[in-house]
Design an enzyme around this catalytic site. Structure first.
Site, PDB file in Angstrom:
ATOM      1  N   GLU A 122       0.841  -1.193   0.000  1.00 17.24           N
ATOM      2  CA  GLU A 122       0.000   0.000   0.000  1.00 17.24           C
ATOM      3  C   GLU A 122       0.883   1.252   0.000  1.00 17.24           C
ATOM      4  O   GLU A 122       2.038   1.213   0.450  1.00 17.24           O
ATOM      5  CB  GLU A 122      -0.877  -0.026   1.266  1.00 17.24           C
ATOM      6  CG  GLU A 122      -1.823   1.150   1.379  1.00 17.24           C
ATOM      7  CD  GLU A 122      -2.889   0.972   2.457  1.00 17.24           C
ATOM      8  OE1 GLU A 122      -2.798   0.021   3.257  1.00 17.24           O
ATOM      9  OE2 GLU A 122      -3.820   1.795   2.488  1.00 17.24           O
TER      10      GLU A 122
ATOM     11  N   ASN B 283     -12.302  -1.415  -1.065  1.00 21.19           N
ATOM     12  CA  ASN B 283     -11.580  -2.037   0.049  1.00 21.19           C
ATOM     13  C   ASN B 283     -12.255  -1.623   1.346  1.00 21.19           C
ATOM     14  O   ASN B 283     -12.570  -0.435   1.527  1.00 21.19           O
ATOM     15  CB  ASN B 283     -10.121  -1.546   0.086  1.00 21.19           C
ATOM     16  CG  ASN B 283      -9.430  -1.911   1.404  1.00 21.19           C
ATOM     17  OD1 ASN B 283      -9.125  -3.079   1.656  1.00 21.19           O
ATOM     18  ND2 ASN B 283      -9.227  -0.929   2.273  1.00 21.19           N
ATOM     19  N   GLU B 284     -12.457  -2.559   2.230  1.00 16.23           N
ATOM     20  CA  GLU B 284     -13.056  -2.277   3.541  1.00 16.23           C
ATOM     21  C   GLU B 284     -14.180  -1.250   3.386  1.00 16.23           C
ATOM     22  O   GLU B 284     -14.199  -0.199   4.039  1.00 16.23           O
ATOM     23  CB  GLU B 284     -11.986  -1.831   4.556  1.00 16.23           C
ATOM     24  CG  GLU B 284     -10.990  -2.932   4.846  1.00 16.23           C
ATOM     25  CD  GLU B 284     -10.145  -2.752   6.109  1.00 16.23           C
ATOM     26  OE1 GLU B 284     -10.124  -1.667   6.705  1.00 16.23           O
ATOM     27  OE2 GLU B 284      -9.497  -3.756   6.512  1.00 16.23           O
TER      28      GLU B 284
ATOM     29  N   TYR C 111      -6.665  -9.325  11.330  1.00 16.44           N
ATOM     30  CA  TYR C 111      -5.320  -9.080  11.841  1.00 16.44           C
ATOM     31  C   TYR C 111      -5.141  -9.781  13.182  1.00 16.44           C
ATOM     32  O   TYR C 111      -6.079  -9.822  14.004  1.00 16.44           O
ATOM     33  CB  TYR C 111      -5.076  -7.571  12.001  1.00 16.44           C
ATOM     34  CG  TYR C 111      -4.802  -6.894  10.675  1.00 16.44           C
ATOM     35  CD1 TYR C 111      -3.540  -6.956  10.102  1.00 16.44           C
ATOM     36  CD2 TYR C 111      -5.807  -6.225   9.985  1.00 16.44           C
ATOM     37  CE1 TYR C 111      -3.275  -6.346   8.874  1.00 16.44           C
ATOM     38  CE2 TYR C 111      -5.547  -5.613   8.755  1.00 16.44           C
ATOM     39  CZ  TYR C 111      -4.278  -5.683   8.208  1.00 16.44           C
ATOM     40  OH  TYR C 111      -4.008  -5.098   6.996  1.00 16.44           O
TER      41      TYR C 111
ATOM     42  N   GLU D  63      -5.947  -9.312   3.564  1.00 16.87           N
ATOM     43  CA  GLU D  63      -5.182  -8.609   4.604  1.00 16.87           C
ATOM     44  C   GLU D  63      -5.135  -9.507   5.834  1.00 16.87           C
ATOM     45  O   GLU D  63      -6.181  -9.813   6.428  1.00 16.87           O
ATOM     46  CB  GLU D  63      -5.801  -7.249   4.948  1.00 16.87           C
ATOM     47  CG  GLU D  63      -5.591  -6.229   3.847  1.00 16.87           C
ATOM     48  CD  GLU D  63      -6.004  -4.814   4.220  1.00 16.87           C
ATOM     49  OE1 GLU D  63      -5.895  -4.453   5.416  1.00 16.87           O
ATOM     50  OE2 GLU D  63      -6.440  -4.085   3.316  1.00 16.87           O
TER      51      GLU D  63
ATOM     52  N   GLN E  34       2.182  -6.151   5.445  1.00 21.76           N
ATOM     53  CA  GLN E  34       2.451  -5.744   4.095  1.00 21.76           C
ATOM     54  C   GLN E  34       3.920  -6.015   3.770  1.00 21.76           C
ATOM     55  O   GLN E  34       4.741  -6.100   4.680  1.00 21.76           O
ATOM     56  CB  GLN E  34       2.160  -4.266   3.943  1.00 21.76           C
ATOM     57  CG  GLN E  34       0.694  -3.915   4.193  1.00 21.76           C
ATOM     58  CD  GLN E  34       0.345  -2.494   3.731  1.00 21.76           C
ATOM     59  OE1 GLN E  34       1.127  -1.828   3.065  1.00 21.76           O
ATOM     60  NE2 GLN E  34      -0.835  -2.036   4.102  1.00 21.76           N
TER      61      GLN E  34
END
Ligand code: AHR
Length: 520
Positions: free
Chosen positions: A53, A200-201, A268, A324, A373
């Site tokens: 990103e 995204n999201e 996450y 992610e 990432q």
């Protein structure tokens, strides 16, 4: 006596289940059955993908450096990093975000660099983005990496027309305003990008939408995301945050399995919680345990989102794309809080190994994933400090596990011992296995327990072998890290703790270790 959790990975044949009954009750050694009889399921290499990103030092000062940086470069792309990623056969790279994707306007990132407009990166530190790394630069990076691009389109603040024109610019080979523009910018042939994220999201930084509203928006944006000749898109819907099962249910129902290639899931690993993330280094065993428990939640999430998907898509046409994942800790002291720079420890290696085994074992539904990432951000593969770079323990796990890319999954069945902390316990052992196109079988094992060695007996059904070779990643403490002074403290070495006895491989798995075995 140590307690154990029964663990059955789906898709086992009946004969294999019968074979298992006699060995189930042994406690001293972990008995594992590896079913090589009739492999049905391919592990997509795209499970081993990565995410880059416009955030902190991932793109700028990561992949893309200043002209004055004295490292091998093509244009401004760091070639030492490219070489390292090629060694692990990176299959795809997701870009430009993340949250950044929904404020990115692609036309700002094409044409002469000196004329590109600047913007503020509002999500990540409020820094000025100069747009010097744009579409052409990203696709050149993918070309050098020999990996597939995965582009996240802007739904949150972009228009349908903007997304539609970007796809025309990237994928159309005929005459059109966008192809003319592309040619003016020095690229005659289309790139034929295939993986396409529609937002995204969208439940959060991508527009704070409800699932009903997003699914309508998805239908609208994707209607104008065209398949040009020779360039069919794999459209990926923006999916659930962790355990938001209603999001998955609504999208699956309203969009329908024929209108998307995949739907995402973000989870996450946290050692405490969002407001108590804890440090990346110097943490104690409670933090280690907390992180591993959070990591293992991935399996429940895949099972439950998968069950909802099965209702609308029993044929499993739609991929669950975990684009992610990884551990999120506090930033390193003294660094910009908006840059998400964190060290990477032996704990991260165990998280990567455990998660990748979960993905392999669910590869009937999980057909793509991206670690967050790649460089200098969150659970990174590579850290840099000016010209210096180091490979993290996580990088080395991806190196060991590359044997699973596009191999056939061999289901495993075993009862994991528990790793106990206070009144809580989690599974101590994680395993997956596959057979590659040359007929070699690979088994990856992680011993999550940092205090206890585990003896494992792998019993192979349907496969003859006489030799075993292995490599291991381990360290004295879960908090050990590679530093710029000692970049090789944690790295794979030969593993001598496995031996063949008939159709069984006996493995002495040290505490806190990741092992890959090759059977020949
Ligand atoms: O990976 C960092 C951020 O985490 C991404 O930009 C966003 O999608 C997620 O919330």
């Amino acid at each position: 006596m140590k307690r154990a959790c029964r663990r059955i990975i789906p898709a086992l044949s009946l004969s294999f289940l019968a074979l298992s009954a006699s060995v189930y009750e042994t406690e001293a050694q972990v008995q594992v059955l590896v079913n090589g009889l009739n492999p049905q399921q391919q592990i997509s290499r795209h499970i081993y993908g990565h995410f880059s990103e416009h955030l902190g030092r991932c793109i700028y000062d990561g992949f893309w450096v200043g002209d004055d940086m004295k490292v091998p470069k093509k244009d401004r792309i760091r070639l030492d990093i490219v070489d390292a990623l090629k060694k692990i056969n990176i299959p795809n790279l997701r870009w430009p975000g993340g949250c950044f994707a929904d404020e990115y306007h692609w036309r700002d990132g094409i044409g002469p660099r000196s004329q590109r407009p600047k913007m503020v990166n509002t999500n990540w530190g409020g820094v000025t983005e100069d747009n010097s790394f744009g579409t052409h630069e990203f696709l050149e990076l993918c070309n050098l990496l020999n990996c597939e691009p995965y582009v996240a389109g802007n739904v949150g603040s972009g228009t349908v027309e903007e997304m539609s024109k970007w796809i025309e610019y990237l994928n159309f080979d005929g005459q059109s305003p966008m192809t003319e523009l592309r040619k003016q910018n020095g690229r005659s042939t289309p790139w034929k990008v295939s993986f396409w994220g529609v937002g995204n999201e969208s439940w959060g930084c991508g527009g704070e939408m409800t699932p009903a509203y997003y699914s309508d928006q998805y239908r609208r944006y994707s209607s104008f995301a065209k398949n040009y000749p020779g360039a069919p898109l794999k459209k990926i819907a923006s999916g659930a945050n962790v355990d938001d099962y209603n999001w998955t249910e609504t999208c699956m129902r309203n969009i329908g399995p024929r209108n998307m290639w995949g739907i995402t899931l973000h989870h996450y690993t946290l050692s405490g919680g969002w407001y108590d993330k804890g440090p990346a280094t110097g943490f104690d065993e409670d933090r280690y345990f907390g992180a591993m428990k959070s990591c293992q939640k991935m399996e429940t999430l895949i099972n439950r989102h998968g069950a909802i998907m099965d209702k609308y898509d029993p044929e499993k046409r739609v991929a669950l794309v975990v684009d992610e994942w990884g551990i999120w800790t506090n930033v390193e002291p003294g660094t910009n809080p908006g840059f998400l720079y964190q060290q990477n420890s032996m704990r991260d290696a165990i998280i990567a190994a455990n998660t990748l085994n979960i993905f392999n074992n669910h590869s009937d539904r999980v057909r793509m994933a991206c670690l967050a990432q790649t460089i200098n951000v969150l659970q990174a593969l590579i850290l840099t400090e000016k010209e210096k770079m180091l490979l993290t323990p996580t990088y080395h796990v991806f190196d060991l596990y590359k044997v699973h890319h596009d191999a056939m999954l061999l289901p495993v069945q075993f009862k994991s011992p528990e790793y106990t902390r206070g009144k809580d316990n989690i599974e101590a052992i994680s395993i997956s296995a596959s057979k590659d196109s040359t007929g070699k079988v690979h088994i990856t094992l992680a011993n999550i327990d940092p205090n206890t060695k585990n003896d494992v007996a792998l019993q192979l059904a349907g496969f003859k072998f006489s030799q075993v070779e292995g490599r291991i990643i381990t360290s004295a403490s879960y908090a050990d890290v590679n530093t710029f002074d000692k970049p090789d403290k944690i790295k794979p070495v030969a593993f001598k703790g496995a031996s063949v006895a008939g159709s069984t491989v006996n493995v002495q798995l040290p505490p806190l270790s990741v092992v890959v075995l090759e059977l020949k």
